[in-house]
Enzyme design. Structure first.
Site, short mmCIF file in Angstrom:
data_model
loop_
_atom_site.label_atom_id
_atom_site.label_comp_id
_atom_site.label_asym_id
_atom_site.label_seq_id
_atom_site.Cartn_x
_atom_site.Cartn_y
_atom_site.Cartn_z
N TRP A 1 -23.34 30.64 -54.78
CA TRP A 1 -22.98 31.73 -53.90
C TRP A 1 -21.52 31.68 -53.47
O TRP A 1 -20.92 32.71 -53.11
CB TRP A 1 -23.89 31.77 -52.67
CG TRP A 1 -23.81 33.11 -51.99
CD1 TRP A 1 -23.24 33.41 -50.80
CD2 TRP A 1 -24.32 34.35 -52.50
NE1 TRP A 1 -23.34 34.76 -50.52
CE2 TRP A 1 -24.01 35.36 -51.56
CE3 TRP A 1 -25.01 34.70 -53.67
CZ2 TRP A 1 -24.35 36.70 -51.75
CZ3 TRP A 1 -25.36 36.03 -53.86
CH2 TRP A 1 -25.04 37.01 -52.90
N SER B 1 -29.37 28.47 -58.35
CA SER B 1 -28.18 28.73 -57.57
C SER B 1 -28.41 28.27 -56.14
O SER B 1 -29.55 28.06 -55.72
CB SER B 1 -27.86 30.23 -57.61
OG SER B 1 -26.69 30.54 -56.86
N CYS B 2 -27.34 28.10 -55.39
CA CYS B 2 -27.44 27.73 -53.97
C CYS B 2 -26.14 28.16 -53.30
O CYS B 2 -25.61 29.21 -53.61
CB CYS B 2 -27.72 26.24 -53.81
SG CYS B 2 -26.45 25.16 -54.51
N GLY B 3 -25.61 27.37 -52.39
CA GLY B 3 -24.35 27.69 -51.76
C GLY B 3 -23.15 27.27 -52.57
O GLY B 3 -22.19 28.02 -52.74
#
Length: 283
Positions: free
Chosen positions: A256, A227-229
């Site tokens: 996110w 996951s990331c932004g």
């Protein structure tokens, strides 16, 4: 993929070079000769979704890749003008749609120019390439949603790794997108994507990548989810994990931008199980 390998093969029939730069990096006026724009800020994201950089549906993705001249038998090299950043997203999208003849140009355009290799000015009026015959064949489980991630967080055989900076993971730095809560998914661990890169923005060698993942991945872990932004730099972790020899990989497409929206989904703050001490590569 090393720049010299690509430079020696630019004229080979069936080779397609795609520039997957995003944001400010998208505006570079130079490119690898013959490169075509893989536009993640444009049609290669689903703008019907409220989330940024969402994977288009199979029909739309097929159409865009055909318009870029990609065939099922093409060899595709993706790069970006930052180093190794959004090119990994394009690589993962192609892999997730059943296409394995794709590689990331290690170090991107900076490594290409540092090697003294030729560039050309971007030509806005360049003729469109001959349409290709690419067909998307999505692979189940390569791009996942919040429900799958929530189940993985409760599964001792799975691990969710967050590619954002340590401050954003801890909730001590503001999110760059308005309206998102600060912090991380309870049970996720933090591995900022920048720590997978060396000082020249190239991917670290496989032994170094394995050493980064090893303290985080328990012996019984069978699946890694990233996951990331907005689902872009999560793919850098996926690339690094594959080079390091891991399999059973997945990317949280909404990341996110989805989980961090106001909702009943739980959010934790602080470092928690956030991995090794901060390194100079975090960003």
């Amino acid at each position: 993929m090393d720049p010299t390998w690509l430079a020696a093969r630019l004229a080979v029939p069936g080779l397609v070079v795609l520039d997957a730069s995003v944001g400010a990096h998208r505006d570079a006026d130079r490119r690898v000769p013959g490169a075509r724009r893989f536009d993640l800020d444009g049609p290669l994201s689903d703008h019907a979704s409220p989330l940024p950089h969402t994977m288009p549906g199979p029909a739309a993705f097929t159409e865009e890749l055909r318009a870029l001249g990609v065939d099922d038998t093409s060899t595709v090299v993706v790069y970006d003008t930052a180093g190794v950043y959004s090119s990994a997203r394009a690589w993962w999208m192609l892999r997730a749609t059943g296409f394995d003849r794709v590689a990331v140009l290690d170090g991107g355009l900076p490594a290409w120019t540092a090697a003294g290799l030729p560039v050309e000015e971007r030509a806005p009026d360049a003729a469109a390439p001959v349409r290709g015959g690419f067909t998307a064949r999505p692979r189940a489980g390569w791009l996942v949603d919040a429900e799958v991630v929530a189940a993985a967080l409760a599964d001792p055989a799975a691990l969710v790794l967050d590619a954002r900076t340590r401050g954003r993971f801890a909730g001590t730095e503001p999110e760059p997108r308005a309206g998102l809560r600060g912090g991380h998914m309870p049970g996720a661990v933090n591995l900022p994507f920048g720590e997978l890169l060396d000082d020249s923005e190239r991917l670290r060698p496989a032994p170094e990548l394995r050493a980064l993942f090893a303290p985080l991945v328990a012996g019984g872990t069978e699946r890694l989810l990233f996951s990331c932004g907005s689902g872009v730099t999560a793919c850098v972790l996926a690339l690094g994990a594959e080079v390091a020899g891991f399999d059973g990989l997945a990317v949280y497409d909404g990341s996110w931008s989805d989980w961090g929206r106001p909702s009943e989904r739980p959010v934790a703050t602080g470092t928690g199980a956030g991995g090794p001490p901060p390194g100079s590569g975090a960003r």
